[in-house]
Write a protein that holds these residues in place. Structure first.
Motif, PDB file in Angstrom:
ATOM      1  N   MET A  69       0.838  -1.178   0.000  1.00  0.00           N
ATOM      2  CA  MET A  69       0.000   0.000   0.000  1.00  0.00           C
ATOM      3  C   MET A  69       0.886   1.245   0.000  1.00  0.00           C
ATOM      4  N   PRO A  70       0.584   2.218  -0.858  1.00  0.00           N
ATOM      5  CA  PRO A  70       1.370   3.461  -0.837  1.00  0.00           C
ATOM      6  C   PRO A  70       1.087   4.248   0.433  1.00  0.00           C
ATOM      7  N   VAL A  71       2.011   5.083   0.805  1.00  0.00           N
ATOM      8  CA  VAL A  71       1.839   5.922   1.987  1.00  0.00           C
ATOM      9  C   VAL A  71       1.089   7.187   1.580  1.00  0.00           C
ATOM     10  N   THR A  72       0.009   7.460   2.280  1.00  0.00           N
ATOM     11  CA  THR A  72      -0.737   8.691   2.058  1.00  0.00           C
ATOM     12  C   THR A  72      -1.012   9.340   3.407  1.00  0.00           C
ATOM     13  N   PHE A  73      -1.203  10.640   3.375  1.00  0.00           N
ATOM     14  CA  PHE A  73      -1.520  11.370   4.600  1.00  0.00           C
ATOM     15  C   PHE A  73      -3.012  11.256   4.845  1.00  0.00           C
ATOM     16  N   ASN A  74      -3.412  10.903   6.072  1.00  0.00           N
ATOM     17  CA  ASN A  74      -4.815  10.655   6.371  1.00  0.00           C
ATOM     18  C   ASN A  74      -5.448  11.723   7.252  1.00  0.00           C
ATOM     19  N   HIS A  75      -4.828  12.069   8.386  1.00  0.00           N
ATOM     20  CA  HIS A  75      -5.413  13.069   9.268  1.00  0.00           C
ATOM     21  C   HIS A  75      -4.372  13.627  10.223  1.00  0.00           C
ATOM     22  N   THR A  76      -4.702  14.777  10.786  1.00  0.00           N
ATOM     23  CA  THR A  76      -3.895  15.344  11.862  1.00  0.00           C
ATOM     24  C   THR A  76      -4.824  16.064  12.821  1.00  0.00           C
ATOM     25  N   ILE A  77      -4.439  16.094  14.076  1.00  0.00           N
ATOM     26  CA  ILE A  77      -5.190  16.837  15.078  1.00  0.00           C
ATOM     27  C   ILE A  77      -4.598  18.236  15.158  1.00  0.00           C
ATOM     28  N   VAL A  78      -5.457  19.237  15.004  1.00  0.00           N
ATOM     29  CA  VAL A  78      -5.041  20.628  15.060  1.00  0.00           C
ATOM     30  C   VAL A  78      -5.557  21.210  16.376  1.00  0.00           C
ATOM     31  N   PRO A  79      -4.647  21.562  17.283  1.00  0.00           N
ATOM     32  CA  PRO A  79      -5.086  22.161  18.545  1.00  0.00           C
ATOM     33  C   PRO A  79      -5.831  23.467  18.291  1.00  0.00           C
ATOM     34  N   ALA A  80      -6.932  23.666  19.007  1.00  0.00           N
ATOM     35  CA  ALA A  80      -7.751  24.857  18.815  1.00  0.00           C
ATOM     36  C   ALA A  80      -8.198  25.423  20.152  1.00  0.00           C
ATOM     37  N   LYS A  81      -8.372  26.740  20.195  1.00  0.00           N
ATOM     38  CA  LYS A  81      -8.953  27.380  21.375  1.00  0.00           C
ATOM     39  C   LYS A  81     -10.439  27.068  21.415  1.00  0.00           C
ATOM     40  N   GLU A  82     -11.089  27.190  20.260  1.00  0.00           N
ATOM     41  CA  GLU A  82     -12.500  26.850  20.089  1.00  0.00           C
ATOM     42  C   GLU A  82     -12.603  26.072  18.779  1.00  0.00           C
ATOM     43  N   ARG A  83     -12.796  24.778  18.882  1.00  0.00           N
ATOM     44  CA  ARG A  83     -12.717  23.913  17.699  1.00  0.00           C
ATOM     45  C   ARG A  83     -13.716  24.293  16.615  1.00  0.00           C
ATOM     46  N   GLU A  84     -14.928  24.670  16.976  1.00  0.00           N
ATOM     47  CA  GLU A  84     -15.935  25.050  15.969  1.00  0.00           C
ATOM     48  C   GLU A  84     -15.505  26.313  15.226  1.00  0.00           C
ATOM     49  N   THR A  85     -14.965  27.282  15.965  1.00  0.00           N
ATOM     50  CA  THR A  85     -14.505  28.534  15.352  1.00  0.00           C
ATOM     51  C   THR A  85     -13.373  28.261  14.367  1.00  0.00           C
ATOM     52  N   SER A  86     -12.422  27.447  14.775  1.00  0.00           N
ATOM     53  CA  SER A  86     -11.291  27.135  13.887  1.00  0.00           C
ATOM     54  C   SER A  86     -11.759  26.380  12.647  1.00  0.00           C
ATOM     55  N   ALA A  87     -12.607  25.388  12.831  1.00  0.00           N
ATOM     56  CA  ALA A  87     -13.094  24.610  11.681  1.00  0.00           C
ATOM     57  C   ALA A  87     -13.849  25.508  10.706  1.00  0.00           C
ATOM     58  N   ARG A  88     -14.692  26.384  11.231  1.00  0.00           N
ATOM     59  CA  ARG A  88     -15.449  27.303  10.367  1.00  0.00           C
ATOM     60  C   ARG A  88     -14.503  28.232   9.595  1.00  0.00           C
ATOM     61  N   PHE A  89     -13.439  28.703  10.256  1.00  0.00           N
ATOM     62  CA  PHE A  89     -12.445  29.561   9.611  1.00  0.00           C
ATOM     63  C   PHE A  89     -11.868  28.870   8.372  1.00  0.00           C
ATOM     64  N   TYR A  90     -11.459  27.619   8.510  1.00  0.00           N
ATOM     65  CA  TYR A  90     -10.871  26.867   7.393  1.00  0.00           C
ATOM     66  C   TYR A  90     -11.912  26.563   6.316  1.00  0.00           C
ATOM     67  N   ARG A  91     -13.114  26.170   6.745  1.00  0.00           N
ATOM     68  CA  ARG A  91     -14.164  25.887   5.757  1.00  0.00           C
ATOM     69  C   ARG A  91     -14.487  27.132   4.940  1.00  0.00           C
ATOM     70  N   ASP A  92     -14.624  28.271   5.604  1.00  0.00           N
ATOM     71  CA  ASP A  92     -14.939  29.517   4.891  1.00  0.00           C
ATOM     72  C   ASP A  92     -13.804  29.927   3.961  1.00  0.00           C
ATOM     73  N   LEU A  93     -12.599  29.880   4.458  1.00  0.00           N
ATOM     74  CA  LEU A  93     -11.445  30.319   3.671  1.00  0.00           C
ATOM     75  C   LEU A  93     -11.191  29.418   2.471  1.00  0.00           C
ATOM     76  N   LEU A  94     -11.254  28.106   2.680  1.00  0.00           N
ATOM     77  CA  LEU A  94     -10.916  27.152   1.622  1.00  0.00           C
ATOM     78  C   LEU A  94     -12.138  26.621   0.885  1.00  0.00           C
ATOM     79  N   GLU A  95     -13.302  27.179   1.200  1.00  0.00           N
ATOM     80  CA  GLU A  95     -14.553  26.829   0.522  1.00  0.00           C
ATOM     81  C   GLU A  95     -14.839  25.331   0.591  1.00  0.00           C
ATOM     82  N   LEU A  96     -14.819  24.808   1.801  1.00  0.00           N
ATOM     83  CA  LEU A  96     -15.017  23.377   2.031  1.00  0.00           C
ATOM     84  C   LEU A  96     -16.368  23.133   2.693  1.00  0.00           C
ATOM     85  N   PRO A  97     -17.030  22.022   2.356  1.00  0.00           N
ATOM     86  CA  PRO A  97     -18.306  21.710   3.008  1.00  0.00           C
ATOM     87  C   PRO A  97     -18.074  21.182   4.422  1.00  0.00           C
ATOM     88  N   GLU A  98     -19.142  21.142   5.210  1.00  0.00           N
ATOM     89  CA  GLU A  98     -19.041  20.546   6.539  1.00  0.00           C
ATOM     90  C   GLU A  98     -18.755  19.060   6.388  1.00  0.00           C
TER      91      GLU A  98
END
Length: 126
Positions: free
Chosen positions: A1-30
């Motif tokens: 199996m090839p090596v691929t990147f799957n996930h990382t944990i990103v420390p956040a002060k407020e996880r919902e706020t951080s996730a929304r920031f990335y979704r809005d900026l990078l135009e990603l769905p929930e």
């Protein structure tokens, strides 16, 4: 199996706020989230898993770089400017309010709501 990147944990002060920031900026769905994580899904199924770390008052800065196409870069940069988010052309933060054209593409640096150093580039370094 090839090596691929799957996930990382990103420390956040407020996880919902951080996730929304990335979704809005990078135009990603929930994305589906579970347990202590609020997830943002990138291409190829890669997850950014935002989590508040128990007992941690101060988050240590990490660096995350995202390769985007020129159209998304333009929209994301317009979003940064319209939101009044401080940004720089360089990681040393000596060229405020600018982008760079190094490595044959464009790039910009800024901080997310938790204070992580974020970079958007339109061409890979290699």
């Amino acid at each position: 199996m090839p090596v691929t990147f799957n996930h990382t944990i990103v420390p956040a002060k407020e996880r919902e706020t951080s996730a929304r920031f990335y979704r809005d900026l990078l135009e990603l769905p929930e994305a589906p989230s579970w347990g202590p994580f609020t997830n943002v899904q990138l291409d190829e199924g890669v997850l950014l898993q935002f989590a508040e770390l128990p007992g941690v008052d101060e988050i240590q800065m990490h660096h995350y770089a995202f390769l985007v196409d020129d159209d998304l870069f333009d929209r994301a940069y317009a979003h940064l400017r319209a939101s009044g988010i401080e940004h720089w052309a360089d990681p040393q933060m000596t060229r405020p309010g600018e982008t760079n054209t190094e490595h044959g593409g464009r790039g910009v640096y800024f901080k997310d709501p938790a204070g992580h150093a974020i970079e958007l580039i339109t061409k890979p370094y290699l």
